[in-house]
Write a protein that holds these residues in place. Structure first.
Motif, PDB file in Angstrom:
ATOM      1  N   TRP A 303       0.834  -1.202   0.000  1.00 21.18           N
ATOM      2  CA  TRP A 303       0.000   0.000   0.000  1.00 21.18           C
ATOM      3  C   TRP A 303       0.869   1.254   0.000  1.00 21.18           C
ATOM      4  O   TRP A 303       1.976   1.261   0.530  1.00 21.18           O
ATOM      5  N   CYS A 304       0.342   2.300  -0.587  1.00 24.10           N
ATOM      6  CA  CYS A 304       1.066   3.571  -0.598  1.00 24.10           C
ATOM      7  C   CYS A 304       1.166   4.139   0.816  1.00 24.10           C
ATOM      8  O   CYS A 304       0.214   4.052   1.605  1.00 24.10           O
ATOM      9  N   LEU A 364       7.077   4.093  -4.070  1.00 26.86           N
ATOM     10  CA  LEU A 364       6.100   5.186  -4.036  1.00 26.86           C
ATOM     11  C   LEU A 364       5.294   5.265  -5.329  1.00 26.86           C
ATOM     12  O   LEU A 364       4.115   5.593  -5.316  1.00 26.86           O
ATOM     13  N   ARG A 365       5.931   4.930  -6.440  1.00 31.87           N
ATOM     14  CA  ARG A 365       5.234   5.004  -7.727  1.00 31.87           C
ATOM     15  C   ARG A 365       4.354   3.777  -7.975  1.00 31.87           C
ATOM     16  O   ARG A 365       3.247   3.883  -8.491  1.00 31.87           O
ATOM     17  N   CYS A 367       3.049   1.578  -5.803  1.00 27.96           N
ATOM     18  CA  CYS A 367       2.237   1.108  -4.674  1.00 27.96           C
ATOM     19  C   CYS A 367       0.754   1.189  -4.999  1.00 27.96           C
ATOM     20  O   CYS A 367       0.324   1.826  -5.950  1.00 27.96           O
ATOM     21  N   VAL A 369      -3.050   2.373  -3.921  1.00 27.89           N
ATOM     22  CA  VAL A 369      -3.683   3.439  -3.149  1.00 27.89           C
ATOM     23  C   VAL A 369      -4.567   2.799  -2.096  1.00 27.89           C
ATOM     24  O   VAL A 369      -5.353   1.882  -2.372  1.00 27.89           O
TER      25      VAL A 369
END
Length: 372
Positions: A303-304, A364-365, A367, A369
């Motif tokens: 997950w982000c 981060l890119r 992941c 939401v």
């Protein structure tokens, strides 16, 4: 303080009890915890139990397991308890007999078209186990070769065992495992006896108690909101699964994870890694949702979260790299082909997280939401 909004909730359902802001992300608590405790990820005040004696050492134990394995091989639709005897052999040649029961378990490996030997669950007799390594244990999952007699399948078992131990190097919320050299003695055929590798997995309740939590039983067919999970532990699971190349899991659906309530926030504890790329079992297939060509192809399903949590989690993996490398390099039971392939596979992961820029792009890119 941390702003929170309370709503009604029923234990074991997916309604929300509390919302808190944690490092810029909305975080949904499990039952019975204050918002400030959720935000810090603290389990202060919860005393963790000591691990059972069996899981306090990594030394290999030798046992003879006597049972009607011919019948157990046929127990594919029903799983009756079948009597067994565990003979624990000490290094000095002595032995102790412990009464037990065995039954089949699992899904994929229970199918005879996938595995000729089913996975088992072992219950030991408490009175017999007193004073032995099995004292205080009840239901244990036993993992052994899916297709006895094939050396490659022995290596798959050993690789999965090392995956469990690898996770313990990056998280305290992990299952204990113990490796055995097991002689399987079939009472239905006195001449049928074979020695194989196998390992036992710590009981769910023992693990959750040891890490200072309680089991959280998800209602069948339901998903837990991703925001119910402590973001650091959730990312730790996601990065680990990426490291070993495993897509056969889901924290929100409790698929191949045990959900632990550690004071109101959820922690997912992963298990069952035979579909991982680092194992590369021939029956394993990648998750069809991600259009992967092979189980060895990595895909991040975490997950982000924010850059602070990303840095904290990846820092823990970098810190653990020497211990992880040593674990795989020094395992005496791996053949050189398996060891070489696994160490190259892990080295590629550590290359991925070597620099902050490279790691930020990946985690981060790519992941997911979070769902609330």
């Amino acid at each position: 303080g941390v702003p929170a909004m309370r709503t009604g909730l029923e234990k074991r359902r997916l309604t929300r009890l509390a919302f808190a802001l944690c490092a810029g992300l909305s975080f949904t608590a499990l039952p019975g915890v204050a918002a400030s405790q959720v935000a810090s990820g603290s389990d202060e005040g919860r005393a963790a139990d000591d691990p059972p004696p069996l899981f306090t050492s990594d030394d290999v134990l030798s046992i003879t397991l006597t049972a009607d394995f011919s019948a157990l091989r046929e127990d594919r639709t029903d799983s009756p308890d079948r009597p067994a005897l565990v003979t624990l052999v000490s290094p000095d040649g002595g032995s102790v007999d412990i009464g037990a029961e065995l039954r089949t378990r699992g899904e994929f490996r229970l199918d005879p078209s996938n595995c000729s030997f089913p996975p088992l669950r072992m219950d030991v007799r408490a009175g017999d186990a007193e004073g032995t390594d099995f004292e205080g244990l009840d239901e244990l999952k036993l993992v052994s070769s899916c297709r006895p007699g094939r050396e490659a399948y022995e290596q798959y078992v050993l690789t999965e065992y090392l995956a469990y131990r690898t996770y313990r190097l990056v998280s305290d919320a992990a299952f204990g495992v113990r490796l055995f050299r097991i002689v399987f003695a079939d009472t239905a055929d006195g001449s049928r006896s074979e020695a194989r590798w196998g390992f036992l997995i710590e009981e769910d309740e023992a693990m959750t108690s040891r890490v200072g939590g309680t089991p959280f039983e998800l209602e069948e067919g339901k998903n837990l909101p991703s925001t119910a999970f402590d973001p650091v532990s959730a990312m730790t699971v996601g990065v680990f699964q990426y490291m070993i190349g495993n897509t056969d899991w889901s924290d929100v659906a409790a698929h191949n994870v045990e959900i632990v309530d550690r004071g109101g926030f959820a922690t997912a504890v992963p298990y069952d890694f035979d579909f991982a790329g680092i194992v590369d079992a021939p029956y394993a297939t990648p998750n069809p949702d991600y259009q992967l060509d092979s189980v060895t192809e990595r895909y991040y399903r975490g997950w982000c979260t924010n850059p602070v949590n990303v840095g904290r989690v990846l820092g823990a993996f970098r810190d653990a790299q020497p211990a992880i490398a040593a674990l795989w390099a020094e395992a005496p039971f791996l053949d050189e082909s398996t060891r070489s392939r696994a160490t190259r596979y892990l080295a590629a992961f550590f290359d991925d997280i070597e620099t902050d820029d490279r790691a930020q792009r990946r985690f981060l890119r790519d992941c997911r939401v979070a769902s609330g």
